[in-house]
Design an enzyme around this catalytic site. Structure first.
Site, short mmCIF file in Angstrom:
data_model
loop_
_atom_site.label_atom_id
_atom_site.label_comp_id
_atom_site.label_asym_id
_atom_site.label_seq_id
_atom_site.Cartn_x
_atom_site.Cartn_y
_atom_site.Cartn_z
N LYS A 195 73.91 30.19 116.75
CA LYS A 195 74.50 29.12 115.02
C LYS A 195 73.36 28.33 114.79
O LYS A 195 73.07 27.90 115.34
CB LYS A 195 75.56 28.69 114.82
CG LYS A 195 75.08 28.52 113.87
CD LYS A 195 77.05 28.19 112.97
CE LYS A 195 76.87 27.45 111.31
NZ LYS A 195 78.46 26.62 111.17
N LYS A 248 74.44 34.10 114.08
CA LYS A 248 74.29 33.79 112.73
C LYS A 248 73.12 32.96 112.50
O LYS A 248 72.63 32.39 113.13
CB LYS A 248 75.48 33.15 112.09
CG LYS A 248 75.28 33.10 111.56
CD LYS A 248 77.09 31.70 110.75
CE LYS A 248 77.14 30.47 109.01
NZ LYS A 248 78.19 30.19 109.12
C1 PBG Z 1 80.95 26.09 109.14
C2 PBG Z 1 80.72 27.20 109.09
C3 PBG Z 1 79.20 27.39 107.46
C4 PBG Z 1 78.45 28.53 107.65
C5 PBG Z 1 80.80 29.18 108.14
N1 PBG Z 1 80.79 27.73 109.02
C6 PBG Z 1 78.10 26.45 107.46
C7 PBG Z 1 77.32 25.37 108.37
O1 PBG Z 1 77.51 25.44 109.40
O2 PBG Z 1 76.79 24.71 107.55
C8 PBG Z 1 78.35 29.71 106.85
C9 PBG Z 1 78.51 30.32 105.75
C10 PBG Z 1 77.76 30.61 104.85
O3 PBG Z 1 76.91 30.16 104.76
O4 PBG Z 1 78.16 32.11 104.18
N2 PBG Z 1 80.77 25.46 110.03
#
Ligand code: PBG
Length: 323
Positions: A195, A248
């Site tokens: 991520k 992601k």
């Molecule tokens: C929480 C999380 C996030 C997303 C999914 N889980 C936000 C972040 O890390 O700031 C993003 C999902 C999206 O942008 O569609 N940790």
């Protein structure tokens, strides 16, 4: 040159020919639809930063989930929008939390639909960070314990898959051990393994009101300039007991998906995030592109890169086209 023996256009001449030689198949089976849930009753509130997305209460989300299942989509991914935040994010594992209640309602209404839950603290902490703060820093190990507690509460409520999105080291192992210790041997883990610290989460952070109050997420989410490190993250999560790994966001990281596909045998998920979704919606809204065609091109690109599972706010629209 081999021309005219070879004329590659021969295989592109008709729709039937193109279908016959198409190398990538996109199916409704590949899709996961994210849903936002909040406490209350009878709520279906439009989300300002994300077109066609809503905040549901546990009762209305069950109706939405039934529609999603009816479209043939195999799974939903739940995010909680709590009305109370505190230092440690205690609403994340509350028995009567919006996510926990929503899981139960969905399982009653559409038992065959898989319920995946996002496991993170960022929407629940006052700091907006994905973990607890100690001495001005996100405390890795203390956070892992709270994440495991959260995942366990989701499993108790009936979640099929828990999906930690926090990027703490060792959290998959903590969660796996906690699930095993409590008899949840069948609960799968989909780890947000690679991520990245991305600007494309912008619209989501508006919804979840989870932008960090101070600092940023760069001490735990990955630097977009790195690729080898993503392989190390994925390897680590598999070793700790992840069943599915995720990359992601998807679009700026198609090379990471492709590398992971070559290297690992487990299912790979890719998250087509909120900013990617809204970028396309905004361009279509401005009359700059054909939304359906652009959406399918994006989804095919993620599949072609090697993802088995695509998490996307486009899931319902795509499912209708793929029927
Ligand atoms: C929480 C999380 C996030 C997303 C999914 N889980 C936000 C972040 O890390 O700031 C993003 C999902 C999206 O942008 O569609 N940790």
């Amino acid at each position: 040159m081999n021309f005219p023996n070879i004329r590659l256009r021969r295989l592109r001449n008709s729709d039937s020919m193109r279908r016959l030689v198409r190398a990538t198949a996109l199916s409704v089976d590949d899709l996961v639809y994210p849903l936002f849930v909040k406490n209350g009753k009878g709520i279906k509130e439009p989300i300002a930063s994300m077109a066609d997305c809503f905040g549901f209460s546990p009762d209305t989300v069950a109706a939405e989930a039934t529609e999603v299942a009816g479209l043939g989509i195999p799974a939903v991914l739940l995010f909680g929008l709590p009305d109370k935040k505190d230092e440690i994010g205690s609403q994340a594992w509350a028995e009567d939390g919006a996510v926990q209640q929503a899981i139960r309602e969905i399982k009653k209404a559409a038992p065959e639909l898989l319920v995946i839950t996002d496991v993170c603290l960022c929407a629940y902490t006052e700091s907006g960070h994905c973990g607890v703060i100690k001495d001005g820093k996100v405390d890795n190990d203390a956070t892992c314990e709270l994440l495991a507690r959260t995942a366990l509460s989701h499993a108790h409520a009936g979640a099929d898959i828990v999906a930690p999105s926090d990027m703490m080291d060792g959290r998959v192992g903590y969660i796996r051990q906690t699930l095993e210790d409590n008899g949840f041997t069948e609960t799968a883990i989909m780890a947000y393994s690679a991520k990245y610290a991305s600007a494309f989460y912008g619209p989501f952070r508006d919804v979840a009101d989870c932008a960090p109050v101070c600092g940023d997420r760069k001490s735990y989410q990955m630097d977009p300039a790195n690729s080898n490190q993503a392989m190390a993250e994925i390897e680590q999560d598999i070793a700790e007991g992840a069943d599915i790994v995720m990359v992601k966001p998807a679009l700026c990281f198609l090379d990471i998906i492709a590398r992971a596909r070559e290297r690992f045998d487990c299912p790979i998920a890719a998250y087509n995030v909120s900013g990617e979704y809204m970028m396309l919606n905004a361009a279509a809204e401005a009359g700059l592109l054909d939304k359906e065609a652009a959406m399918m091109e994006v989804l095919y690109s993620i599949k072609r890169a090697g993802a088995d599972i695509i998490i996307t706010y486009f899931a319902k629209e795509a499912a209708r086209l793929l029927k």
